[in-house]
Scaffold this motif. Structure first.
Motif, PDB file in Angstrom:
ATOM      1  N   ARG A   1      45.435  48.433  35.357  1.00 36.52           N
ATOM      2  CA  ARG A   1      45.756  47.713  36.603  1.00 36.52           C
ATOM      3  C   ARG A   1      44.729  48.038  37.680  1.00 36.52           C
ATOM      4  O   ARG A   1      44.240  47.153  38.380  1.00 36.52           O
ATOM      5  CB  ARG A   1      47.164  48.073  37.073  1.00 36.52           C
TER       6      ARG A   1
ATOM      7  N   GLU B   1      41.953  45.494  39.378  1.00 36.28           N
ATOM      8  CA  GLU B   1      41.773  45.296  40.822  1.00 36.28           C
ATOM      9  C   GLU B   1      40.312  45.482  41.214  1.00 36.28           C
ATOM     10  O   GLU B   1      39.777  44.716  42.024  1.00 36.28           O
ATOM     11  CB  GLU B   1      42.665  46.269  41.600  1.00 36.28           C
TER      12      GLU B   1
ATOM     13  N   GLU C   1      37.784  42.704  42.906  1.00 40.36           N
ATOM     14  CA  GLU C   1      37.028  42.994  44.132  1.00 40.36           C
ATOM     15  C   GLU C   1      35.528  42.835  43.915  1.00 40.36           C
ATOM     16  O   GLU C   1      34.824  42.304  44.772  1.00 40.36           O
ATOM     17  CB  GLU C   1      37.326  44.416  44.611  1.00 40.36           C
TER      18      GLU C   1
ATOM     19  N   GLU D   1      41.130  34.229  47.673  1.00 40.41           N
ATOM     20  CA  GLU D   1      41.752  35.320  48.423  1.00 40.41           C
ATOM     21  C   GLU D   1      43.257  35.116  48.488  1.00 40.41           C
ATOM     22  O   GLU D   1      43.748  34.026  48.722  1.00 40.41           O
ATOM     23  CB  GLU D   1      41.182  35.406  49.846  1.00 40.41           C
ATOM     24  N   GLY D   2      43.971  36.190  48.245  1.00 33.71           N
ATOM     25  CA  GLY D   2      45.419  36.168  48.302  1.00 33.71           C
ATOM     26  C   GLY D   2      46.079  35.728  47.004  1.00 33.71           C
ATOM     27  O   GLY D   2      47.296  35.792  46.889  1.00 33.71           O
ATOM     28  N   GLU D   3      45.284  35.262  46.022  1.00 35.54           N
ATOM     29  CA  GLU D   3      45.879  34.864  44.742  1.00 35.54           C
ATOM     30  C   GLU D   3      46.355  36.105  44.015  1.00 35.54           C
ATOM     31  O   GLU D   3      45.628  37.069  43.859  1.00 35.54           O
ATOM     32  CB  GLU D   3      44.868  34.116  43.879  1.00 35.54           C
ATOM     33  N   ARG D   4      47.593  36.032  43.583  1.00 38.26           N
ATOM     34  CA  ARG D   4      48.164  37.169  42.865  1.00 38.26           C
ATOM     35  C   ARG D   4      48.189  36.842  41.380  1.00 38.26           C
ATOM     36  O   ARG D   4      48.523  35.729  40.996  1.00 38.26           O
ATOM     37  CB  ARG D   4      49.562  37.470  43.378  1.00 38.26           C
ATOM     38  N   ILE D   5      47.832  37.838  40.594  1.00 40.92           N
ATOM     39  CA  ILE D   5      47.896  37.670  39.144  1.00 40.92           C
ATOM     40  C   ILE D   5      48.727  38.821  38.573  1.00 40.92           C
ATOM     41  O   ILE D   5      48.852  39.871  39.206  1.00 40.92           O
ATOM     42  CB  ILE D   5      46.494  37.612  38.504  1.00 40.92           C
TER      43      ILE D   5
ATOM     44  N   GLU E   1      49.981  42.122  36.883  1.00 41.49           N
ATOM     45  CA  GLU E   1      49.335  43.434  36.803  1.00 41.49           C
ATOM     46  C   GLU E   1      48.809  43.746  35.409  1.00 41.49           C
ATOM     47  O   GLU E   1      47.918  44.564  35.253  1.00 41.49           O
ATOM     48  CB  GLU E   1      50.313  44.533  37.233  1.00 41.49           C
TER      49      GLU E   1
ATOM     50  N   SER F   1      47.218  41.665  33.377  1.00 40.40           N
ATOM     51  CA  SER F   1      46.263  40.652  32.925  1.00 40.40           C
ATOM     52  C   SER F   1      45.106  41.246  32.130  1.00 40.40           C
ATOM     53  O   SER F   1      44.683  40.675  31.121  1.00 40.40           O
ATOM     54  CB  SER F   1      45.724  39.860  34.115  1.00 40.40           C
TER      55      SER F   1
ATOM     56  N   SER G   1      44.998  34.300  33.603  1.00 38.41           N
ATOM     57  CA  SER G   1      44.897  34.674  35.013  1.00 38.41           C
ATOM     58  C   SER G   1      43.532  35.221  35.395  1.00 38.41           C
ATOM     59  O   SER G   1      43.040  34.970  36.481  1.00 38.41           O
ATOM     60  CB  SER G   1      45.944  35.734  35.354  1.00 38.41           C
TER      61      SER G   1
END
Length: 164
Positions: free
Chosen positions: A114, A118, A122, A129-133, A135, A137, A149
């Motif tokens: 995870r 991340e 980055e 921006e702000g898209e959540r996938i 944890e 993936s 994702s």
């Protein structure tokens, strides 16, 4: 004390000692059975998580042989490729070469994918921006080659090719 009282006392002590011994042996057997069941479950998880074939050599859960499949090899290639870019993915080269699937499994589940995921997001900025996938993936990508994702990130990092 009379002789008969001593005999009764000895019999009572022997009965109590026998009961304690019986309870102890029962608890040891129960513990051994639970440990064996845990080991069998662990083998089942390793086989399914790493796409392995397995040969059971006896009724002892420590007496098994694992056989990597093509799916196993592809999974290991994806894990190794991620590790080349992000060493903290901790691909266990030596354990894979030794085919120590217990160690490989332990390393996989001890790795914080995870956090690596991340960092990948980055580093690339490939996701809006702000898209959540989910944890998991990156784990899903390594295990199943799921691009659902994390696809754009994997393409930007060169781990996957863009579909045309």
């Amino acid at each position: 004390m009379k002789g008969s009282t001593k005999k009764r006392l000895i019999v009572i002590i022997l009965v109590i000692a026998g009961c304690i011994l019986g309870i102890h042996l029962h608890n040891e057997k129960k513990h051994a059975d639970q440990e064996a069941e845990t080991n069998w479950r662990r083998i089942d998880f390793i086989v399914s998580d790493f796409w392995l074939d397995v040969k059971y050599l006896s009724t002892d859960p420590n007496d098994v042989e694992f056989f990597p499949t093509e799916d196993t090899d592809r999974m290991m290639e994806r894990w190794k490729a991620v590790t080349e870019l992000y060493p903290e993915a901790d691909y266990p080269e030596e354990a894979v070469e030794r085919e120590d699937w217990f160690e490989v499994s332990q390393t996989f589940w001890d790795t914080n994918f995870r956090e690596i995921q991340e960092e990948m997001i980055e580093d690339t900025g490939a996701l809006p921006e702000g898209e959540r996938i989910p944890e998991s993936s990156l784990e899903d990508y390594i295990t199943y080659r799921s691009l659902y994702s994390l696809g754009p990130v994997l393409v930007e990092l060169g781990l996957e090719e863009e579909d045309h």
